[in-house]
Structure formats: structure tokens, C-alpha cells
Design an enzyme around this catalytic site. Structure first.
Site, PDB file in Angstrom:
ATOM      1  N   LEU A   1      25.572 -34.195 -15.449  1.00  0.00           N
ATOM      2  CA  LEU A   1      26.798 -34.935 -15.743  1.00  0.00           C
ATOM      3  C   LEU A   1      28.056 -34.075 -15.666  1.00  0.00           C
ATOM      4  O   LEU A   1      29.129 -34.495 -16.097  1.00  0.00           O
ATOM      5  CB  LEU A   1      26.687 -35.605 -17.116  1.00  0.00           C
ATOM      6  CG  LEU A   1      25.512 -36.580 -17.240  1.00  0.00           C
ATOM      7  CD1 LEU A   1      25.452 -37.168 -18.639  1.00  0.00           C
ATOM      8  CD2 LEU A   1      25.569 -37.664 -16.187  1.00  0.00           C
ATOM      9  N   CYS A   2      27.944 -32.872 -15.097  1.00  0.00           N
ATOM     10  CA  CYS A   2      29.106 -32.000 -14.928  1.00  0.00           C
ATOM     11  C   CYS A   2      29.937 -32.438 -13.725  1.00  0.00           C
ATOM     12  O   CYS A   2      29.401 -32.821 -12.698  1.00  0.00           O
ATOM     13  CB  CYS A   2      28.673 -30.549 -14.705  1.00  0.00           C
ATOM     14  SG  CYS A   2      28.418 -29.643 -16.202  1.00  0.00           S
ATOM     15  N   HIS A   3      31.236 -32.314 -13.865  1.00  0.00           N
ATOM     16  CA  HIS A   3      32.147 -32.577 -12.759  1.00  0.00           C
ATOM     17  C   HIS A   3      32.230 -31.347 -11.866  1.00  0.00           C
ATOM     18  O   HIS A   3      32.115 -30.213 -12.351  1.00  0.00           O
ATOM     19  CB  HIS A   3      33.559 -32.872 -13.288  1.00  0.00           C
ATOM     20  CG  HIS A   3      33.648 -34.164 -14.021  1.00  0.00           C
ATOM     21  ND1 HIS A   3      33.305 -34.279 -15.344  1.00  0.00           N
ATOM     22  CD2 HIS A   3      34.026 -35.401 -13.612  1.00  0.00           C
ATOM     23  CE1 HIS A   3      33.476 -35.537 -15.719  1.00  0.00           C
ATOM     24  NE2 HIS A   3      33.906 -36.242 -14.692  1.00  0.00           N
TER      25      HIS A   3
ATOM     26  N   MET B   1      30.695 -24.762 -18.890  1.00  0.00           N
ATOM     27  CA  MET B   1      29.374 -24.833 -18.251  1.00  0.00           C
ATOM     28  C   MET B   1      29.276 -23.859 -17.081  1.00  0.00           C
ATOM     29  O   MET B   1      28.225 -23.261 -16.865  1.00  0.00           O
ATOM     30  CB  MET B   1      29.061 -26.265 -17.804  1.00  0.00           C
ATOM     31  CG  MET B   1      28.882 -27.237 -18.961  1.00  0.00           C
ATOM     32  SD  MET B   1      27.704 -26.682 -20.221  1.00  0.00           S
ATOM     33  CE  MET B   1      26.211 -26.540 -19.259  1.00  0.00           C
ATOM     34  N   GLU B   2      30.356 -23.689 -16.327  1.00  0.00           N
ATOM     35  CA  GLU B   2      30.339 -22.738 -15.214  1.00  0.00           C
ATOM     36  C   GLU B   2      30.114 -21.320 -15.720  1.00  0.00           C
ATOM     37  O   GLU B   2      29.325 -20.563 -15.140  1.00  0.00           O
ATOM     38  CB  GLU B   2      31.641 -22.842 -14.410  1.00  0.00           C
ATOM     39  CG  GLU B   2      31.734 -24.070 -13.546  1.00  0.00           C
ATOM     40  CD  GLU B   2      31.961 -25.384 -14.299  1.00  0.00           C
ATOM     41  OE1 GLU B   2      31.827 -26.446 -13.668  1.00  0.00           O
ATOM     42  OE2 GLU B   2      32.261 -25.366 -15.513  1.00  0.00           O
TER      43      GLU B   2
ATOM     44  N   ASP C   1      14.132 -11.340 -12.951  1.00  0.00           N
ATOM     45  CA  ASP C   1      13.335 -11.443 -11.730  1.00  0.00           C
ATOM     46  C   ASP C   1      13.184 -10.086 -11.044  1.00  0.00           C
ATOM     47  O   ASP C   1      12.114  -9.754 -10.545  1.00  0.00           O
ATOM     48  CB  ASP C   1      13.967 -12.442 -10.770  1.00  0.00           C
ATOM     49  CG  ASP C   1      13.161 -12.590  -9.491  1.00  0.00           C
ATOM     50  OD1 ASP C   1      11.946 -12.850  -9.587  1.00  0.00           O
ATOM     51  OD2 ASP C   1      13.748 -12.426  -8.403  1.00  0.00           O
TER      52      ASP C   1
END
Length: 166
Positions: free
Chosen positions: A83-85, A119-120, A134
Site C-alpha cells: 500500500l506504499c505510494h 518506508m523507503e 547474505d
């Protein structure tokens, strides 16, 4: 909708009246400068930390790869988080400091847009931490990391900073 604490009302912005998830309309919001910083702390065995700090790992320059992965991930956030733009990022920076047996990853995201960049920044810090894992998991599969938002500025809600963080 009322909560269990009493008569107070709250709104779930990412749900329709029918209870379905949807992307919030930000079209009427003002374009403002926005900035967010997220931090990941990667914990590892002392021997792993020494090898990482010395650049003595089997897969090459771990820290450079993690920084680049974090930057790339920030640009893909709206593809990963449903739901992120999509945001027009103006800057993403990922720094990694090796301190006391821990790799501290700070990811900064900036934009001039209608919605925030928390969020970014969080996706950048998380992806950098996963990339570090990793690249050295052959040495230490027991590594762990946590991620948190450290600060954000801009937008209607203004500035926020996590207590106890510089």
C-alpha cells in the site's frame, strides 16, 4: 469505530468502509520536503566482526555491496510494500559503521512529495542488513539484526525522533 479503551474514535486509513485494504488518496496533500532515517544493527560473532572489519570475507567488498543494495531497495519500496505510494526520491544514503562488534547501518531517504519516506528508509536499512548477512553467512549463520525508524521530518505530522538515539 471505538476502541477497547473507552469511547474514543479512531479511523483505519488503509481500510475502506467495507473493511477492504486500499491505497490512501494523497492527491490533495501538499508537496513538502520529507526526510527519514532508519537504523539497522547487525549483530555477529566476534570472529565474524574481525573478518568483516579487515575485509577478509569470501565474497568481496561486503559493505559496498550492502550500501548499493540499500539504495536500490529504497527505489523499489512501492513494489515491495503493497500500500506504499511511489515516491520521487531526491536522495538516498546508506552508511555503515562497524562499532563494538555490531554493524550499524543508517539509511536516509529524502523527497519532495505528498507522503513520507519512512518506508523507503526502513526498506533501505533492512535490505542493506540482509545483504550483509547474505555475504557473510558462510562464516556466521547466527547473525541477527533489528531495524527501527530513528527520525522523520516533514509533512502534516511534522518532526519525530526516537528517544535515546543521536
Amino acid at each position: 469505530m471505538s476502541d477497547d479503551a473507552g469511547d474514543s474514535k479512531f479511523t483505519l486509513t488503509h481500510l475502506t468502509e467495507g473493511g477492504h485494504a486500499h491505497m490512501v488518496d494523497v492527491g490533495e496533500k501538499a508537496v513538502t520536503s520529507r526526510r527519514a532515517v532508519a537504523r539497522a544493527r547487525v549483530r555477529m560473532q566476534p570472529e565474524t566482526f574481525v573478518k568483516l572489519a579487515a575485509g577478509d570475507t569470501p565474497k568481496g567488498d561486503v559493505l559496498a555491496a550492502a550500501r548499493i543494495a540499500g539504495i536500490q531497495a529504497a527505489k523499489k519500496t512501492s513494489e515491495l510494500i503493497p500500500l506504499c505510494h511511489g515516491i520521487q526520491l531526491t536522495r538516498v544514503e546508506v552508511s555503515i559503521v562497524l562499532d563494538g562488534g555490531i554493524a550499524v547501518i543508517d539509511a536516509t531517504a529524502e523527497a519532495r512529495d505528498r507522503t513520507g519516506v519512512e518506508m523507503e528508509a526502513m526498506v533501505a536499512a533492512s535490505t542493506a542488513a540482509l545483504t550483509l548477512y547474505d555475504m557473510v553467512k558462510a562464516i556466521d549463520r547466527g547473525m541477527t539484526f533489528d531495524v527501527c525508524l530513528v527520525q522523520k521530518s516533514g509533512g502534516k505530522s511534522g518532526d519525530w525522533r526516537r528517544e535515546g538515539e543521536p
